[in-house]
Design a protein around this motif. Structure first.
Motif, PDB file in Angstrom:
ATOM      1  N   THR A  23       0.833  -1.207   0.000  1.00 48.88           N
ATOM      2  CA  THR A  23       0.000   0.000   0.000  1.00 48.88           C
ATOM      3  C   THR A  23       0.866   1.254   0.000  1.00 48.88           C
ATOM      4  N   LEU A 194      -5.952   8.958  -1.060  1.00 49.21           N
ATOM      5  CA  LEU A 194      -6.789   8.278  -0.076  1.00 49.21           C
ATOM      6  C   LEU A 194      -7.584   7.144  -0.731  1.00 49.21           C
ATOM      7  N   CYS A 198      -7.164   3.068   0.050  1.00 52.58           N
ATOM      8  CA  CYS A 198      -8.272   2.186   0.429  1.00 52.58           C
ATOM      9  C   CYS A 198      -8.418   1.024  -0.553  1.00 52.58           C
ATOM     10  N   MET A 201      -5.486  -1.398  -0.099  1.00 51.69           N
ATOM     11  CA  MET A 201      -5.639  -2.221   1.095  1.00 51.69           C
ATOM     12  C   MET A 201      -6.670  -3.327   0.863  1.00 51.69           C
ATOM     13  N   PHE A 202      -7.788  -2.957   0.225  1.00 48.79           N
ATOM     14  CA  PHE A 202      -8.826  -3.949  -0.042  1.00 48.79           C
ATOM     15  C   PHE A 202      -8.324  -5.007  -1.029  1.00 48.79           C
TER      16      PHE A 202
END
Length: 500
Positions: A23, A194, A198, A201-202
């Motif tokens: 990430t 941002l 996200c 990470m997913f």
């Protein structure tokens, strides 16, 4: 299952999550891309806007300088809207930061009145900021000057009477626009970072799920659950799927090796117990007769002769048992076979002839005409046939027919020994290869067919049994025409073979 997390030991670098590293790498790369794109776009916009201001200033300067007018003539032409529209001077305005400034200066750089108006504050400040107008007049490109903290692009020309004209355009709107564009780009870039963080990470969590399954499976196996395997994911990637298959294959091998070791240990314990039991019986008999002799209880010559015969019988029994155990031990150690061309038909005929001599009343049928050669160890094959025929002689009535035969098919040699005796129950047939197993507690040591299986496997062949209660027993041995010595595994209870 509860996951246990191992804390990093003191003095070692802190372990970072691969998910966090991926990430962070994606966010850093996108941030660098946004910064580079913003810098290029801002520089391009600034260059374009400055070029527009410079083009307008140069066009005005060239128009004014090429008109060959004097300052007086300009005063007399002040009514021309064309000229006012082109120059738009701030004659009598004293605001701090006008968008454009037009000032006339003499040869010393001092501002002079134009159109009858005294120089404004902005014109005087522009003249002070420029200083020597001659250097500016000789420069074909506009320059940057600072007037009361505001930046301007300024150029100059000289009229026909020697009066200098300063033409300036403010660049403050340009800088404000660039600043707004930078703030807008940074806001959009931050939002994109941002969103990317996200999504990364997913996505990484989803892609790393198979690795987490591998960790859970390894932990379960470490705790004793050897049947666990890594499940397949819904959308596997090539590398992770290859790793999963390799890990499952390794776990299968580990489980198989563990089960084999446990089975071998159990067989060894059972083997030691059975061997001890088999040896204890003759030893107890011999010890008992010796104690009777020692106490003088065998005074009658007939009793002494009977005791002597019993001790010799038990000694022979122990000798045969020890010999069979030594044969099995050698087979377990993968012996080197003495291979040569052997006529299997001759061995079968010899075994049938021995059976006829020992039991003349038994019907014996032999299907072994001619010669069938196989590259094998002759002594081992004779022992196989001897044990098979010995089983028939020991466990069937003397009038039960027996069939012996040899055949060659599909590059292999098959020999069989079949009787029409009582046969075996399914449970007994499943254990006939167990060492010291005797169907119905019959005679013999229970090692004969274990030896048969060991010898045949040493030749790279296999033994099968076909039997049922009341339907006789048929033992079939398959040997390759060219024998390649094989590792001899320990006989297992699950394998089927004739009783010994």
């Amino acid at each position: 299952m509860t996951r246990r997390t191992r804390l990093p030991r003191p003095g070692r670098p802190r372990v970072r999550s691969l998910r966090a590293q991926l990430t962070l790498a994606n966010v850093v790369l996108l941030a660098l891309g946004i910064v580079a794109a913003t810098a290029v776009s801002v520089l391009g916009m600034r260059y374009y806007l400055l070029d527009q201001i410079d083009t307008e200033l140069v066009r005005t300067r060239d128009s004014l300088g090429g008109s060959e007018l004097t300052l007086r003539q300009i005063d007399s032409l002040s009514a021309l809207s064309f000229f006012r529209d082109r120059v738009e001077p701030e004659w009598n305005q004293d605001e701090n930061d006008p968008d454009s400034v037009f000032a006339a200066v003499d040869r010393e750089g001092e501002p002079v009145p134009v159109f009858g108006f005294a120089p404004s504050r902005a014109q005087r400040d522009l003249a002070d900021a420029v200083g020597d107008p001659d250097a500016l007049i000789g420069d074909p490109e506009p320059r940057d000057v600072t007037v009361r903290g505001s930046t301007y692009r300024v150029t100059a020309t000289r009229l026909a009477d020697g009066t200098g004209v300063l033409i300036a355009g403010s660049t403050e709107p340009l800088h404000e626009g660039v600043a707004k564009a930078v703030r807008f780009d940074l806001a959009i870039g931050t939002l994109l970072l941002l969103v990317l963080a996200c999504l990364t990470m997913f996505g990484v969590r989803r892609r790393m799920r198979p690795l987490e399954d591998m960790v859970e499976t390894s932990s379960a196996i470490a705790e004793g659950d050897l049947t666990r395997r890594v499940p397949s994911s819904c959308d596997p990637t090539l590398e992770v799927e290859q790793l999963r298959l390799a890990l499952n294959s390794m776990l299968q091998q580990v489980e198989s090796a563990y089960r084999t070791r446990e089975r071998s240990a159990a067989q060894l314990r059972r083997f030691v117990a059975d061997a001890s039991h088999e040896l204890r019986t003759p030893l107890a008999a011999i010890r008992g007769y010796l104690q009777l002799y020692e106490r003088g209880m065998l005074r009658d010559p007939t009793e002494r002769k009977r005791a002597w015969d019993r001790m010799m019988t038990e000694s022979d029994r122990m000798g045969r048992l020890v010999d069979e155990l030594l044969v099995l031990a050698r087979l377990d150690q993968r012996p080197e076979l003495r291979l040569r061309n052997v006529d299997v038909c001759r061995l079968v005929r010899d075994a049938a002839q021995d059976l006829r001599v020992q039991q003349p009343d038994r019907p014996v049928r032999v299907d072994a005409d001619g010669a069938v050669l196989v590259h094998a160890d002759e002594a081992g094959l004779r022992q196989v046939l001897g044990n098979l025929v010995g089983n028939v002689r020991t466990h069937t009535p003397a009038d039960v027919p027996v069939r012996l035969g040899v055949a060659r098919s599909d590059g292999a040699v098959r020999l069989w020994v079949a009787d029409e005796g009582p046969g075996l129950a399914p449970d007994d047939a499943a254990r006939v290869f167990d060492r010291f197993f005797r169907a119905g507690g019959g005679a013999g040591s229970g090692l004969g067919m274990a030896i048969v299986q060991g010898v045949v496997r040493a030749h790279g062949g296999e033994v099968t049994v076909d039997t049922a209660r009341g339907e006789g027993l048929a033992v079939r041995v398959t040997l390759p025409a060219t024998t390649t010595p094989q590792a001899v595994p320990t006989p297992r209870a699950e394998e089927t073979a004739p009783t010994g």
